[in-house]
Design an enzyme around this catalytic site. Sequence first.
Site, short mmCIF file in Angstrom:
data_model
loop_
_atom_site.label_atom_id
_atom_site.label_comp_id
_atom_site.label_asym_id
_atom_site.label_seq_id
_atom_site.Cartn_x
_atom_site.Cartn_y
_atom_site.Cartn_z
N ALA A 1 23.52 4.04 -22.30
CA ALA A 1 23.73 3.02 -21.45
C ALA A 1 25.26 2.79 -21.35
O ALA A 1 25.60 3.78 -20.59
CB ALA A 1 22.98 1.73 -22.36
N TYR A 2 25.62 1.62 -21.77
CA TYR A 2 27.17 1.40 -21.70
C TYR A 2 27.94 2.33 -21.96
O TYR A 2 28.97 2.75 -21.57
CB TYR A 2 27.40 -0.02 -21.84
CG TYR A 2 28.73 -0.70 -21.82
CD1 TYR A 2 29.71 -0.09 -20.83
CD2 TYR A 2 29.21 -1.92 -22.43
CE1 TYR A 2 30.78 -0.67 -20.62
CE2 TYR A 2 30.32 -2.44 -21.95
CZ TYR A 2 31.30 -1.83 -21.18
OH TYR A 2 32.29 -2.58 -20.84
N SER A 3 27.64 2.85 -23.08
CA SER A 3 28.65 4.04 -23.89
C SER A 3 28.61 5.24 -23.03
O SER A 3 29.84 5.56 -22.79
CB SER A 3 27.87 4.19 -25.16
OG SER A 3 28.29 5.52 -25.65
N LEU A 4 27.64 5.50 -22.40
CA LEU A 4 27.78 6.76 -21.36
C LEU A 4 28.64 6.51 -20.39
O LEU A 4 29.44 7.39 -19.95
CB LEU A 4 26.24 7.15 -20.97
CG LEU A 4 26.14 8.28 -19.94
CD1 LEU A 4 26.52 9.47 -20.65
CD2 LEU A 4 24.83 8.67 -19.52
N ASP B 1 40.81 -1.90 -23.18
CA ASP B 1 39.87 -2.77 -22.46
C ASP B 1 38.99 -3.35 -23.48
O ASP B 1 38.33 -4.46 -23.43
CB ASP B 1 39.41 -2.31 -21.16
CG ASP B 1 40.21 -2.39 -20.01
OD1 ASP B 1 41.29 -2.91 -20.06
OD2 ASP B 1 40.03 -1.83 -19.06
N HIS C 1 45.44 -8.80 -20.25
CA HIS C 1 45.87 -8.32 -21.28
C HIS C 1 44.87 -7.38 -21.98
O HIS C 1 43.83 -7.68 -22.06
CB HIS C 1 46.64 -9.14 -22.11
CG HIS C 1 47.56 -9.94 -21.74
ND1 HIS C 1 48.70 -9.68 -21.00
CD2 HIS C 1 47.52 -11.28 -21.43
CE1 HIS C 1 49.58 -10.61 -20.53
NE2 HIS C 1 48.84 -11.89 -20.92
N ASP D 1 13.92 -1.73 -18.75
CA ASP D 1 14.56 -1.50 -20.45
C ASP D 1 14.97 -2.77 -20.73
O ASP D 1 14.61 -3.05 -21.85
CB ASP D 1 15.54 -0.50 -20.10
CG ASP D 1 15.18 0.99 -20.09
OD1 ASP D 1 13.79 0.91 -20.01
OD2 ASP D 1 16.07 1.71 -19.73
N GLY D 2 15.34 -3.74 -19.88
CA GLY D 2 15.74 -5.03 -20.40
C GLY D 2 14.90 -5.86 -20.95
O GLY D 2 14.98 -6.58 -21.84
#
Length: 359
Positions: free
Chosen positions: A225-228, A213, A194, A86-87
């Site tokens: 992807a990251y969202s999941l 964060d 922080h 995928d990358g």
Amino acid sequence: MFGSCSVMTGREALSSYPPRSILIVNKLRTDPVIGAIDELLNHVVKTYPGVKVFSEDRPDIPFGTQVWRPGPHAEKIDLVVTLGGDGTILHAASLFSLGAVPPVLSFSMGTLGFLLPFHIDDFVKGLEAVFQGKATILDRMRLSCTFYDKDHKKIGFGDDGLDKTVQVCTHDADLILEWQVMNEIALHRGSSPHLNTIDIYVDGQHLTEAVSDGVIVSTPTGSTAYSLSAGGPIVHPSLSAVVLVPICPRSLSFRPLVFPSSSSVTLRIGDRSRAAAGVSMDGRVSHVLNPGESVTVQASPYPVPCINRSSISDYGDEQPGEEGVGPGKEDDWVRDINNLLQYNATFRSKALLRYSGKT
């Protein structure tokens, strides 16, 4: 439609039919990759004479290909062929940040991924479908990201995005004013202890002040992807939508949101934020936003046309009354969420599959 995702068939699938130029984008050239490229090149030369084959400008350029460099004066490409994961596809899409992306025919080299409909063993069938005008395409939406300084003036970055932040100058053609992302843009606190304070605006209206964060703005393609991983929803890639997902928010009531693709989302680092925000786009670390600086995200007019596996389905194999979707349908996604994510697979169903001998 602006930012839309649709399935096309036949000659509509390709901007130039049949393709006259191919760009090969591959991951690191291991022995399997080298062998696959050599076979593919030999096949193209013998079967489709006259087609130009290009490769990126890198030390390990395959023999028999011409060097291709991205940019406003780049050689026209009719078809992109990727070999990798995928990358590799995300990298291929990033090469066309100034305009339309040619159709992408992606081959897996053994890795699994949501953007890999073909195994490398199927490259003959995949190319045949494209050159015969039978390819089916899913336009995968991209996001356009524009950055602003404290005075709300556009800022540009060097092509590597690192330590080259400069005020926009109309005479500097090397600056990138808009970044195109296929999966997501993420603002995060990086190594700071922080939390980030980020003001979120939707179509100019203040939505909320996020203390977290970080925040992710994702496409439907990036929703797996990251969202999941951050708790976002799974969105079908044919939908036109913008997904907003907080990363470890301080408030438990801060839930993910899905907006129409016509929406414009602005993330501004709050003046009271104790940490600057690192910016990551499609997994690539780029630059840092300081308090008062912002990024505006909206649907890009240049989606990524991905060729589906249904392009090489054999029409003779479809039996009346047989379950499943016939050739020409967008069925890759349903297969992938079941095979890759094991969607809704319980412990009991996994055990049954194991003891029945199925994989």
